[in-house]
Design a protein around this motif. Structure first.
Motif, PDB file in Angstrom:
ATOM      1  N   VAL A  14      46.257  25.037  37.977  1.00  8.58           N
ATOM      2  CA  VAL A  14      45.271  25.686  37.117  1.00  8.58           C
ATOM      3  C   VAL A  14      44.726  26.963  37.765  1.00  8.58           C
ATOM      4  O   VAL A  14      44.212  27.840  37.073  1.00  8.58           O
ATOM      5  N   LEU A  15      44.859  27.077  39.090  1.00  8.27           N
ATOM      6  CA  LEU A  15      44.356  28.263  39.782  1.00  8.27           C
ATOM      7  C   LEU A  15      45.271  29.469  39.617  1.00  8.27           C
ATOM      8  O   LEU A  15      44.945  30.559  40.071  1.00  8.27           O
ATOM      9  N   ASP A  16      46.433  29.274  38.957  1.00  3.35           N
ATOM     10  CA  ASP A  16      47.281  30.421  38.663  1.00  3.35           C
ATOM     11  C   ASP A  16      46.608  31.359  37.664  1.00  3.35           C
ATOM     12  O   ASP A  16      46.892  32.554  37.649  1.00  3.35           O
ATOM     13  N   ASP A  17      45.733  30.823  36.826  1.00  2.00           N
ATOM     14  CA  ASP A  17      45.017  31.647  35.842  1.00  2.00           C
ATOM     15  C   ASP A  17      43.619  31.065  35.630  1.00  2.00           C
ATOM     16  O   ASP A  17      43.289  30.571  34.555  1.00  2.00           O
ATOM     17  N   ALA A  21      43.988  39.796  36.991  1.00  2.18           N
ATOM     18  CA  ALA A  21      44.417  39.290  38.306  1.00  2.18           C
ATOM     19  C   ALA A  21      45.687  38.471  38.177  1.00  2.18           C
ATOM     20  O   ALA A  21      45.902  37.773  37.192  1.00  2.18           O
ATOM     21  N   GLY A  22      46.527  38.576  39.199  1.00  2.00           N
ATOM     22  CA  GLY A  22      47.653  37.677  39.339  1.00  2.00           C
ATOM     23  C   GLY A  22      48.868  37.964  38.488  1.00  2.00           C
ATOM     24  O   GLY A  22      49.742  37.109  38.354  1.00  2.00           O
ATOM     25  N   LEU A  23      48.975  39.167  37.935  1.00  2.00           N
ATOM     26  CA  LEU A  23      50.125  39.486  37.088  1.00  2.00           C
ATOM     27  C   LEU A  23      51.234  40.196  37.847  1.00  2.00           C
ATOM     28  O   LEU A  23      52.251  40.570  37.268  1.00  2.00           O
ATOM     29  N   GLY A  24      51.038  40.437  39.133  1.00  2.00           N
ATOM     30  CA  GLY A  24      52.061  41.125  39.898  1.00  2.00           C
ATOM     31  C   GLY A  24      52.215  42.578  39.513  1.00  2.00           C
ATOM     32  O   GLY A  24      53.291  43.159  39.672  1.00  2.00           O
ATOM     33  N   ILE A  50      44.850  46.159  43.978  1.00  2.00           N
ATOM     34  CA  ILE A  50      44.367  45.732  45.280  1.00  2.00           C
ATOM     35  C   ILE A  50      45.004  44.384  45.609  1.00  2.00           C
ATOM     36  O   ILE A  50      44.997  43.464  44.779  1.00  2.00           O
ATOM     37  N   ALA A  51      45.562  44.274  46.799  1.00  2.00           N
ATOM     38  CA  ALA A  51      46.158  43.007  47.226  1.00  2.00           C
ATOM     39  C   ALA A  51      45.065  42.043  47.661  1.00  2.00           C
ATOM     40  O   ALA A  51      44.142  42.406  48.403  1.00  2.00           O
ATOM     41  N   GLY A  52      45.163  40.810  47.208  1.00  2.00           N
ATOM     42  CA  GLY A  52      44.185  39.803  47.578  1.00  2.00           C
ATOM     43  C   GLY A  52      44.851  38.495  47.948  1.00  2.00           C
ATOM     44  O   GLY A  52      46.075  38.360  47.935  1.00  2.00           O
ATOM     45  N   VAL A  53      44.035  37.525  48.303  1.00  2.00           N
ATOM     46  CA  VAL A  53      44.518  36.184  48.618  1.00  2.00           C
ATOM     47  C   VAL A  53      43.620  35.168  47.943  1.00  2.00           C
ATOM     48  O   VAL A  53      42.438  35.422  47.674  1.00  2.00           O
ATOM     49  N   GLN A  54      44.197  34.009  47.667  1.00  2.00           N
ATOM     50  CA  GLN A  54      43.456  32.884  47.102  1.00  2.00           C
ATOM     51  C   GLN A  54      43.543  31.728  48.094  1.00  2.00           C
ATOM     52  O   GLN A  54      44.632  31.376  48.550  1.00  2.00           O
ATOM     53  N   LEU A  55      42.401  31.168  48.452  1.00  2.00           N
ATOM     54  CA  LEU A  55      42.348  30.066  49.407  1.00  2.00           C
ATOM     55  C   LEU A  55      41.683  28.861  48.766  1.00  2.00           C
ATOM     56  O   LEU A  55      40.772  29.009  47.931  1.00  2.00           O
ATOM     57  N   GLN A  58      39.057  28.981  59.435  1.00  2.00           N
ATOM     58  CA  GLN A  58      38.383  28.188  60.460  1.00  2.00           C
ATOM     59  C   GLN A  58      37.478  27.124  59.835  1.00  2.00           C
ATOM     60  O   GLN A  58      37.314  26.030  60.387  1.00  2.00           O
ATOM     61  N   LEU A  59      36.908  27.437  58.672  1.00  2.00           N
ATOM     62  CA  LEU A  59      36.017  26.494  58.005  1.00  2.00           C
ATOM     63  C   LEU A  59      36.769  25.378  57.293  1.00  2.00           C
ATOM     64  O   LEU A  59      36.170  24.348  56.953  1.00  2.00           O
ATOM     65  N   GLY A  60      38.068  25.564  57.055  1.00  2.00           N
ATOM     66  CA  GLY A  60      38.841  24.509  56.408  1.00  2.00           C
ATOM     67  C   GLY A  60      39.508  24.895  55.110  1.00  2.00           C
ATOM     68  O   GLY A  60      39.971  24.020  54.357  1.00  2.00           O
ATOM     69  N   PHE A  61      39.591  26.205  54.821  1.00  2.00           N
ATOM     70  CA  PHE A  61      40.317  26.656  53.645  1.00  2.00           C
ATOM     71  C   PHE A  61      41.776  26.929  54.018  1.00  2.00           C
ATOM     72  O   PHE A  61      42.089  27.296  55.156  1.00  2.00           O
ATOM     73  N   HIS A  62      42.639  26.769  53.036  1.00  2.00           N
ATOM     74  CA  HIS A  62      44.076  26.975  53.224  1.00  2.00           C
ATOM     75  C   HIS A  62      44.550  28.069  52.273  1.00  2.00           C
ATOM     76  O   HIS A  62      44.162  28.094  51.100  1.00  2.00           O
ATOM     77  N   LEU A  63      45.368  28.985  52.784  1.00  2.00           N
ATOM     78  CA  LEU A  63      45.916  30.045  51.949  1.00  2.00           C
ATOM     79  C   LEU A  63      46.864  29.449  50.921  1.00  2.00           C
ATOM     80  O   LEU A  63      47.889  28.862  51.271  1.00  2.00           O
ATOM     81  N   ARG A  64      46.520  29.589  49.655  1.00  2.00           N
ATOM     82  CA  ARG A  64      47.372  29.052  48.586  1.00  2.00           C
ATOM     83  C   ARG A  64      48.386  30.077  48.111  1.00  2.00           C
ATOM     84  O   ARG A  64      49.547  29.743  47.900  1.00  2.00           O
ATOM     85  N   ARG A  65      47.948  31.318  47.902  1.00  2.00           N
ATOM     86  CA  ARG A  65      48.866  32.344  47.416  1.00  2.00           C
ATOM     87  C   ARG A  65      48.257  33.720  47.603  1.00  2.00           C
ATOM     88  O   ARG A  65      47.052  33.866  47.809  1.00  2.00           O
TER      89      ARG A  65
END
Length: 230
Positions: free
Chosen positions: A10-13, A71-74, A87-92, A213-220
């Motif tokens: 669901v985080l894809d959109d 966001a997220g359309l490439g 702008i390049a971003g990341v989702q965690l 460091q807090l416990g988030f993981h890079l998803r995409r």
């Protein structure tokens, strides 16, 4: 937590799903295009970016000559549209964050908006408008009455809530204020049986390091792109 990284499609959109769910009261919908009310958030979303009709529906929301952020359309514009900037971003996503309430924090309301906007302007954590505070719980830290740090809830797709507007006045950085705020906001999200996630710029390596460091993981990775009608 009741959701997991495996349940994160669901985080894809997230904006589209939030606008058709928890944030429907803030939504303006036109067929395959949706957006937040212009005083709440600057985000638009498409139900199917590959469908030319979605881009035609989006056109009804955009004044002539004005860009629209998606966001997220490439950076792939639909027919009749072009990329203005990206702008390049990341989702965690949270996988091992230690969430904990902090009674010393203050809940921010509409009465605090002038101070919030001043802090946002000085720290530039991302877009924040006059009614963004209505999207969820925003917490702040004050020093002698002055707002010096804040964080809160923004996008709210099913099972997840985005932590956003994490910012600290430059004079108070290095004291762990952002960590306190993130953990406290996350505690409220977890209490609803949901999982925190967040976005930041790919170039913001300091923030990414803190979140991991807090416990988030890079998803995409995710692009934040402004499109303009040709």
């Amino acid at each position: 937590m009741t959701t997991s990284v495996e349940d994160s499609r669901v985080l894809d959109d997230p904006a589209w799903l939030a606008l058709h769910g928890e944030h429907a009261r803030f939504a303006q919908i036109n067929g395959l295009a949706a957006r937040y009310h212009s005083e709440v958030a600057p985000f638009h979303a498409l139900g199917d970016p590959a469908d030319p009709q979605a881009w035609q529906d989006l056109d009804a929301f955009v004044p002539p000559g004005q860009p629209v952020m998606l966001a997220g359309l490439g950076s792939r514009p639909g027919p009749g549209w072009e990329v203005e900037r990206s702008i390049a971003g990341v989702q965690l996503v949270d996988v091992s964050l230690r969430a904990e309430p902090d009674p010393s924090l203050v809940v921010l309301t509409a009465a605090d908006v002038p101070e919030i906007l001043d802090l946002i302007a000085r720290t530039q954590p991302g877009p924040f408008l006059r009614r963004t505070v209505e999207l969820g719980t925003y917490l702040g830290i004050r020093d002698e009455g002055r707002l010096i740090a804040m964080a809160g809830e923004r996008l709210h797709p099913p099972g997840w809530t985005e932590i956003s507007a994490v910012c600290t006045d430059a004079a108070y950085r290095g004291r762990g204020l952002a960590t306190r705020l993130i953990r406290a906001v996350a505690a409220g999200i977890r209490a609803r049986g949901e999982t925190p996630f967040l976005h930041t710029g790919a170039a913001n390596v300091t923030a990414i390091r803190l979140y991991e460091q807090l416990g988030f993981h890079l998803r995409r990775t995710v692009d934040f792109t402004a499109y303009r009608r040709t």
